[in-house]
Design an enzyme around this catalytic site. Structure first.
Site, PDB file in Angstrom:
ATOM      1  CB  VAL A  11      -0.966   0.000   1.199  1.00 26.01           C
ATOM      2  CG1 VAL A  11      -1.721   1.329   1.294  1.00 26.01           C
ATOM      3  CG2 VAL A  11      -1.954  -1.152   1.083  1.00 26.01           C
ATOM      4  CG  LEU A 156      -4.620   0.495  -3.577  1.00 26.01           C
ATOM      5  CD1 LEU A 156      -3.154   0.649  -3.166  1.00 26.01           C
ATOM      6  CD2 LEU A 156      -4.941   1.398  -4.766  1.00 26.01           C
ATOM      7  CE  LYS A 157      -9.729  -4.451  -9.336  1.00 28.01           C
ATOM      8  NZ  LYS A 157     -10.118  -3.034  -9.324  1.00 28.01           N
ATOM      9  CE  LYS A 210      -9.314  -2.113   2.557  1.00 34.14           C
ATOM     10  NZ  LYS A 210      -9.055  -2.362   1.139  1.00 34.14           N
ATOM     11  CG  PHE A 255     -15.642  -9.767  -6.544  1.00 34.39           C
ATOM     12  CD1 PHE A 255     -14.548 -10.224  -5.839  1.00 34.39           C
ATOM     13  CD2 PHE A 255     -15.551  -8.539  -7.184  1.00 34.39           C
ATOM     14  CE1 PHE A 255     -13.386  -9.476  -5.755  1.00 34.39           C
ATOM     15  CE2 PHE A 255     -14.400  -7.778  -7.119  1.00 34.39           C
ATOM     16  CZ  PHE A 255     -13.310  -8.255  -6.395  1.00 34.39           C
ATOM     17  N   PRO A 258     -16.901 -18.945  -9.268  1.00 35.12           N
ATOM     18  CG  PRO A 258     -17.890 -20.874 -10.138  1.00 35.12           C
ATOM     19  CD  PRO A 258     -17.810 -19.399 -10.342  1.00 35.12           C
ATOM     20  CB  CYS A 266      -7.489  -7.599   1.363  1.00 41.12           C
ATOM     21  SG  CYS A 266      -6.210  -6.405   0.934  1.00 41.12           S
TER      22      CYS A 266
END
Length: 441
Positions: A11, A156-157, A210, A255, A258, A266
């Protein structure tokens, strides 16, 4: 603007590099001397697409600096970002020792007004603790210095962090003092030009936002995995179900893929921490408990399929394993499904031959050298002498392999697909025994 970022991990480094990219003067401070020495030499300690070039570009331009000197860091920036780790404690709560240590360090060295920005993912109430720690340290020194604490959580991904920072969906600012909103709005103006993405709210709501975001995404994944297990037992194909429900705009396609469980730094940590927070206020967050329980079980689904195929006789078997990182475009193996699977295979007496485009060194750091783990230079090498292929991470390079080559290389044409990236009909017609997630093995 002058900005200081405490913490040069995932980060912190992304935050510092992106703020420098738009012209700010940024100092990244870390107590890890080895890491700072690497960064000064242009070496990046993590893998993130585009980050190395961005860091090098801004360091050469004189906009991005690295130091282990806390006094220098505190003297530099009006904004003091705290972006250090909050690892899970033994009880699942977030460990705030590093956040609070930075707060004390800022207080020790500051002699003028500073805006202290909590960028780390922290439990609700952390800003209050940071404020208390700063005040304690100031009193101990007999100093009176004005400061404010704000919450500015990161979204952030891994694998897409630069785009997420440079083109954010939203910028959350949690503050209890209106004077901090405008300076932060000015800092984020370069990332906020097309339309106003900045959302100001109270600090506790920002901190919860978050955790809530990650918990909702983890819930979607676990729910789809629950449905996939049900689909197998009902003779349905979860991929067709996914298309059917994803077409509903209220649900969408994000998302709902499967697979063999979520991992990373995270989702597992944040779901556990939020559940712990709920217990601290005497609330039984049953859904959060279920989300993590489903994910824990899902990480063993591939091993169970493998064990059933071989009637529990895995001793002496060799498996080619594609993918180690918890997701594509990162080298992060924290809480990765691959680790659960590899360790289960070892316990059963099997050997693993593995390849990952980025996570090989991380795997070697975690497991070292051992006879039942072979590190391969490419995906084809894993197949030689293997009894079956297992796909754990959906890297692009794994999506369209030469199946004839795979069939010739394996002692038996068997594929266990933990991410549903192959066509069951095509593989079965080609003579493979093919096992996927929720597709009626």
């Amino acid at each position: 603007m002058k900005v200081t970022v405490f913490g040069s991990g995932y980060v912190g480094l992304v935050t510092g590099a992106c703020l420098a990219e738009v012209g700010n003067d940024v100092v990244c401070m870390d107590v890890d001397e080895r890491k700072i020495a690497m960064l000064k030499q242009g070496e990046i300690p993590i893998y993130e697409p585009g980050l190395e070039a961005m860091v090098e570009r801004n360091a050469k331009a004189g906009r991005l600096h690295f130091t282990t000197d806390a006094a220098e860091a505190v003297a530099h920036g009006l904004f003091q970002f705290i972006a250090v780790g909050t690892p899970p404690d033994e009880d699942g709560s977030a460990d705030l020792q590093y956040v609070l240590a930075v707060a004390a360090s800022i207080a020790e060295h500051m002699d003028d007004y500073r805006i202290i920005v909590d960028k780390s993912t922290v439990p609700v109430g952390t800003a209050d603790k940071v404020r208390e720690r700063v005040n304690e340290a100031l009193r101990a020194q007999g100093k009176q210095v004005e400061f404010d604490v704000v919450s500015n959580p990161e979204f952030l991904k891994e694998g897409a962090a630069l785009d997420d920072f440079m083109k954010p969906d939203r910028i959350i600012i949690g503050t209890d003092n209106p004077r901090t909103t405008e300076p932060l709005r000015a800092l984020y103006t370069p990332f906020n030009r097309n339309h106003d993405r900045l959302i100001a709210m109270d600090i506790r709501s920002a901190e919860l936002t978050k955790y809530a975001a990650n918990a909702i995404l983890a819930t979607k994944i676990s729910f789809m995995n629950e449905l996939s297990n049900l689909a197998e037992r009902l003779g349905a194909d979860i991929e067709q179900v996914r298309h059917g429900i994803g077409a509903d705009s209220r649900i969408g396609y994000h998302f709902i893929y499967p697979g063999c469980g979520y991992g990373g730094s995270c989702f597992p940590k944040d779901v556990n921490a939020l559940e712990r927070t709920a217990r601290e206020v005497d609330y039984d967050a049953q859904l959060l408990t279920a989300v993590e329980a489903v994910n824990y079980r899902q990480k063993r689904v591939l091993f169970d399929k493998i064990s059933r195929h071989y009637s529990g006789e895995l001793k002496g078997k060799t498996f080619a394993l594609w993918g180690l990182s918890f997701k594509p475009n990162t080298d992060d193996m924290r809480e990765a499904s691959s680790r659960v699977l590899i360790e289960a295979l070892w316990d059963a007496g099997a050997k693993v031959q593995t390849f990952d485009p980025e996570a090989m060194e991380e795997c070697r750091r975690i497991y070292g050298e051992r006879e039942d783990l072979v590190y391969c230079s490419d995906q084809e090498s894993t197949l030689r002498g293997a009894d079956a292929l297992i796909v754990v991470t959906e890297w692009q390079v794994f999506r369209s392999p030469d199946f004839e080559q795979i069939k010739l290389a394996l002692s038996e044409p068997v594929i266990f697909d933990g991410r549903n990236i192959y066509d069951p009909k095509r593989l079965k017609e080609a003579g493979f025994s093919y096992y996927a997630i929720g597709r009626g093995d």
